[in-house]
Design a protein around this motif. Sequence first.
Motif, short mmCIF file in Angstrom:
data_model
loop_
_atom_site.label_atom_id
_atom_site.label_comp_id
_atom_site.label_asym_id
_atom_site.label_seq_id
_atom_site.Cartn_x
_atom_site.Cartn_y
_atom_site.Cartn_z
N PRO A 271 -3.99 5.48 5.75
CA PRO A 271 -2.56 5.25 5.56
C PRO A 271 -1.69 6.42 6.04
CG PRO A 271 -3.78 4.59 3.61
CD PRO A 271 -4.75 5.28 4.50
N LEU A 272 -2.16 7.66 5.82
CA LEU A 272 -1.37 8.81 6.24
C LEU A 272 -1.26 8.89 7.76
CD1 LEU A 272 -2.25 11.85 3.93
CD2 LEU A 272 -0.06 10.69 4.20
N TRP A 275 1.13 6.33 8.91
CA TRP A 275 2.51 6.61 8.50
C TRP A 275 3.16 7.68 9.38
CZ3 TRP A 275 4.63 11.04 5.98
CH2 TRP A 275 5.94 10.87 5.53
N LYS A 278 5.42 7.58 12.91
CA LYS A 278 6.86 7.45 13.08
C LYS A 278 7.52 8.77 13.45
CE LYS A 278 8.19 8.21 8.22
NZ LYS A 278 8.90 7.63 7.08
N ARG A 291 -2.48 0.91 12.35
CA ARG A 291 -2.18 0.09 11.19
C ARG A 291 -3.12 0.43 10.05
NH1 ARG A 291 1.39 -3.72 12.83
NH2 ARG A 291 1.42 -4.24 15.07
N SER A 292 -2.64 0.19 8.85
CA SER A 292 -3.44 0.42 7.65
C SER A 292 -3.11 -0.67 6.65
CB SER A 292 -3.13 1.81 7.06
OG SER A 292 -3.62 1.91 5.74
N LEU A 295 -1.36 1.00 3.65
CA LEU A 295 0.04 1.34 3.93
C LEU A 295 0.90 0.08 3.99
CD1 LEU A 295 2.12 3.51 4.64
CD2 LEU A 295 1.51 3.20 7.04
N ARG A 299 4.07 -0.65 1.52
CA ARG A 299 5.41 -0.90 2.06
C ARG A 299 6.02 -2.17 1.49
NH1 ARG A 299 4.22 0.85 8.36
NH2 ARG A 299 5.03 2.98 8.18
#
Length: 585
Positions: A271-272, A275, A278, A291-292, A295, A299
Amino acid sequence: MSSFRRGSAVARTALPPRVTGRLTRTTWVDLVVAAGVLVLFYITLRVGQGTTVRFSTGQSVVIDTDPSRLPYDAARSLLRMFVALAASIVFTLGYATAAARSRRLERILIPALDILQSVPVLGFLTVAVTGFIALFPGSLLGLECASIFAIFTSQAWNMTFGFYRSLTSLPRELDELSRSFRFTRWMRFWKVELPAGAIGLVWNGMMSFGGGWFFLVASEAISVNNRNYALPGVGSYAGAAIAAGDLGKVGWAIVTMAVMVIGVNFLFWRPLTAWVEKFKNEQSEAGEIQRSYVLGFLRRSSWPRLLGRLLRPVGRGLGRAGRVLGVDDRPLTVDPRQQRTGDIAFAVVAGGLILWGLIDLVGYLRARTGLGVLGEPLLLGLATLARVVVVVVGATVVWVPIGVRIGFSPKLTRIAQPLVQVLASFPANFLFPLAVWFFLKTGLSINIGGVLLMALGAQWYILFNTIAGAMSIPTDLREAMDDLGVRGWQRWKRLILPGIFPSYVTGGITASGGAWNASIVSEIVPFGATTLTATGLGAYISHATADGDFPHLIAGVAVMSLYVVGLNRLLWRRLHRIAETRCAI
């Protein structure tokens, strides 16, 4: 949720109405996230209770190797790893920022970081165990803190070097933007510097976390001054199984380690890494993005945004505190005459302290053993240096092309990241049974085979930093190369090598230091009643630590620091200056 790619790291994306509306009502996703957080807190508290039980330095150490204990041992190991990671992040942000912003501090902090990363984990443990046990007498918390500190020393240096590099190679337009908007120092750090270094920080954090796994056995099953200390954990479990020569229980430890690494990667690191995409500094959006599932699920919840709103007053409070203390509104440039005067005063004070420390060290060695004690580790260091060079050169040739390929392909990153994380996190100690069998079966000398074990703890720094460097290359530059038809060696020469070079230098510095550190557990390979010992500085330090021979331990650590710092000064720092001046995007 719709989004667009930023032209700079400080741009904001407006939330669509359907997302802002979600903040006002509770959904089943919010309930699941809240339940998960509560369960995590409960497990942390339950596991944490075992860190404060009574403990006496004279009591015998017995490690329970019943496989049913492994879930609890795994939880204790994970708790130590994440506490050490949190401490490493705080240290990284403070230390690297201070070194990057102050030319005076940079002259002391960066060489000091070279020395700190060259000191082996066992060298820190020798001091840490004694100090923390005295700080928490009669409590297991002293040993826990010593173990966490040892894991911290295997994580922090790589992260600090990486973030320092990102600060010193900050894109020029972002620096000019912060000045034109008259950002305070806090705003500059939070809005510009931290986002610009986010990708490298996360990937170096992932690699450093793997470095903590690598030294898990050494940090949980501690042998210092002829005394054995042990804490519940997968590392101490594996150490006890290896000492007993029980291959079945070693297998259980390996399975547990693999499950932990894959689980942490899926729930935390994946996830990190998705993220921080961006914060990529580019004008066009990438065709594929990471993708995760975790995450994506988070969201859909309103908790992260609610937490962000609750933390905004904290940020404003820190900014006000900085202005009150007079450190937040100082200009980014200073008067040259004041700077020269301050440089001279700072050099005199710092040089005096360093000289005093060296004189005291020489006096200690002369009184205990004589300065001739430095001769043997200096010669043994040459053997270890040869292994370090082989590891770094081999890792560069093998992993740089692979790292670029992974970094350029989000689809390949999703497949390779967990695999690489497992390999990078795998402690060499767990392979001792296989290594002993292989070396004895083939007749391969440990002096040569030790290079393979050292590579397990060092080569991944180059791979992870190369991946991070490749991911940081803007997509619009890659598309421009495609439009111009630049392929093959010209593409490597014009785009890839300059783009990844700053990250590679960071990886090379930490890989070199990591190889020296890995020699501690790679030049002595025990399994049951069989122990293979290589000729080298790592084996010298291991023997001195186990015997409690502090003069020889200090001599070994001092010589290792001399080799690492000398190599960094002669090679890596020069490459770092080239990366700063010629390869910044």
